[in-house]
Design a protein around this motif. Structure first.
Motif, PDB file in Angstrom:
ATOM      1  N   UNK A  50      45.111  59.923  47.818  1.00  0.00           N
ATOM      2  CA  UNK A  50      44.714  60.200  46.463  1.00  0.00           C
ATOM      3  C   UNK A  50      44.310  58.165  46.521  1.00  0.00           C
ATOM      4  N   UNK A  51      43.636  57.160  46.042  1.00  0.00           N
ATOM      5  CA  UNK A  51      42.925  56.796  44.959  1.00  0.00           C
ATOM      6  C   UNK A  51      43.382  55.812  44.394  1.00  0.00           C
ATOM      7  N   UNK A  52      44.260  54.574  44.313  1.00  0.00           N
ATOM      8  CA  UNK A  52      45.528  54.427  43.354  1.00  0.00           C
ATOM      9  C   UNK A  52      44.735  53.518  42.260  1.00  0.00           C
ATOM     10  N   UNK A  53      44.905  54.116  41.203  1.00  0.00           N
ATOM     11  CA  UNK A  53      44.187  53.110  39.748  1.00  0.00           C
ATOM     12  C   UNK A  53      45.049  52.624  39.087  1.00  0.00           C
ATOM     13  N   UNK A  54      45.050  51.052  38.947  1.00  0.00           N
ATOM     14  CA  UNK A  54      45.759  50.894  37.913  1.00  0.00           C
ATOM     15  C   UNK A  54      45.512  50.281  36.486  1.00  0.00           C
ATOM     16  N   UNK A  55      46.153  51.229  35.804  1.00  0.00           N
ATOM     17  CA  UNK A  55      45.543  51.181  34.297  1.00  0.00           C
ATOM     18  C   UNK A  55      46.236  50.478  33.133  1.00  0.00           C
ATOM     19  N   UNK A  56      45.688  48.720  32.728  1.00  0.00           N
ATOM     20  CA  UNK A  56      46.306  47.753  31.667  1.00  0.00           C
ATOM     21  C   UNK A  56      45.878  48.220  30.691  1.00  0.00           C
ATOM     22  N   UNK A  57      47.095  48.126  29.563  1.00  0.00           N
ATOM     23  CA  UNK A  57      46.703  49.164  27.931  1.00  0.00           C
ATOM     24  C   UNK A  57      45.986  50.181  28.175  1.00  0.00           C
ATOM     25  N   UNK A  58      46.986  50.825  28.283  1.00  0.00           N
ATOM     26  CA  UNK A  58      47.099  52.622  28.066  1.00  0.00           C
ATOM     27  C   UNK A  58      47.121  53.164  26.536  1.00  0.00           C
ATOM     28  N   UNK A  59      47.587  52.096  26.110  1.00  0.00           N
ATOM     29  CA  UNK A  59      48.165  52.517  24.220  1.00  0.00           C
ATOM     30  C   UNK A  59      47.024  51.910  23.794  1.00  0.00           C
TER      31      UNK A  59
END
Length: 309
Positions: free
Chosen positions: A115-124
């Motif tokens: 599956x395409x890999x997604x980075x997420x910064x700021x999940x808070x």
């Protein structure tokens, strides 16, 4: 065998390695395969498991590599030369294999691509949390913050918290698309402060997201992910930049020179006797005639070719 293959499927999926799961769904006697036999075919053309003898495997290898390229499932019908065919099945690929012992088989090939890999910064933040939640619904796999190697895209939604650090980490990891959630004014300030090259700046989307008139946190997340999905599907963010690739993109799982090794992609050649496509490998019959290498679907074709020279 089925238990071992199921375990291998789980292992390869966890490792984010592309492969094809092949299952025999129908067989006519005489044939060594029975319905339910299955195997996995890796991007180098190697087969683990059983879907028939060496002649059937030759056809399965070649067809499996095709499914890795286009990502589409395939029903492969392998018939012996001159045999009556199975009843028609729309969408099936029919190959005539002259070295089969007389039986005919149908094998369902299912490409299993990471599956395409997604980075997420700021999940808070509310927007970052909404992005992570919606990404799961869209079957995007999310990574831990700052672990961006191999990601197709990174969403930076810290809203002022470590945004510069996240962008720098994503750029250094070779991520092709970095979506910055910020106003036009703050986006310009952040990018100016980073001192990016033209190539790096082209990979960052300031004030990310399609213009859908979003107002709520979830609507903003929707607009950002809509832009990312669009670029993934159109090829812009289909794979990380070369320096950080952990996997070959679909378009690179193709015919290449050299014998396949673990992790490498395979190449196919044509058997000069029967005309079948053959995936080159150490276990494939081969001969050198007049200084030229040839590969064959079976020992019979090789011996016939050598005897005729």
């Amino acid at each position: 065998m089925a238990t071992l293959i199921a375990s291998r499927v789980h292992e390869l999926t966890a490792q984010r390695r592309p492969f094809v799961h092949a299952t025999v769904v129908r067989a006519q006697q005489p044939t060594s395969a029975v319905p339910g036999d299955d195997a996995v075919i890796l991007a180098d053309g190697s087969i683990e498991g059983f879907v028939g003898g060496v002649c059937a495997e030759t056809s399965v290898r070649a067809a499996a590599l095709d499914t890795l390229r286009d990502g589409k499932t395939l029903l492969l019908r392998v018939l012996p030369d001159g045999a009556a065919s199975f009843p028609e099945a729309p969408g099936a690929l029919v190959v005539v294999n002259p070295c089969l012992s007389g039986g005919a088989i149908e094998i369902f090939l299912r490409p299993m691509l990471p599956r395409p890999l997604l980075g997420v910064s700021g999940t808070a933040t509310p927007i970052g949390a909404a992005v992570a939640e919606l990404a799961a619904f869209l079957d995007l796999e999310t990574t831990n913050p700052m672990a961006y190697a191999g990601a197709s895209a990174v969403v930076v939604a810290g809203l002022g918290r470590d945004d510069e650090k996240a962008i720098r980490a994503a750029l250094d990891a070779g991520v092709p698309l970095i979506a910055l959630v910020a106003s036009h004014t703050r986006s310009a300030a952040v990018l100016d402060a980073l001192g990016l090259t033209d190539e790096e700046r082209a990979r960052v989307r300031p004030h990310a997201g399609l213009d859908i008139g979003a107002r709520t946190h979830k609507e903003i997340a929707l607009s950002v992910l809509a832009e990312i999905v669009k670029e993934i599907r159109t090829g812009v963010a289909s794979a990380p930049a070369p320096a950080a690739r952990s996997l070959l993109p679909i378009s690179d799982i193709s015919e290449r020179s050299g014998n396949p090794a673990a992790g490498a992609s395979a190449r196919t050649v044509v058997d000069p006797v029967c005309g079948m496509r053959v995936v080159v490998g150490d276990d494939v019959p081969q001969a050198v005639v007049d200084g030229v290498e040839y590969w064959f679907c079976c020992v019979g074709c090789r011996d016939s070719f050598v005897a005729g020279r």
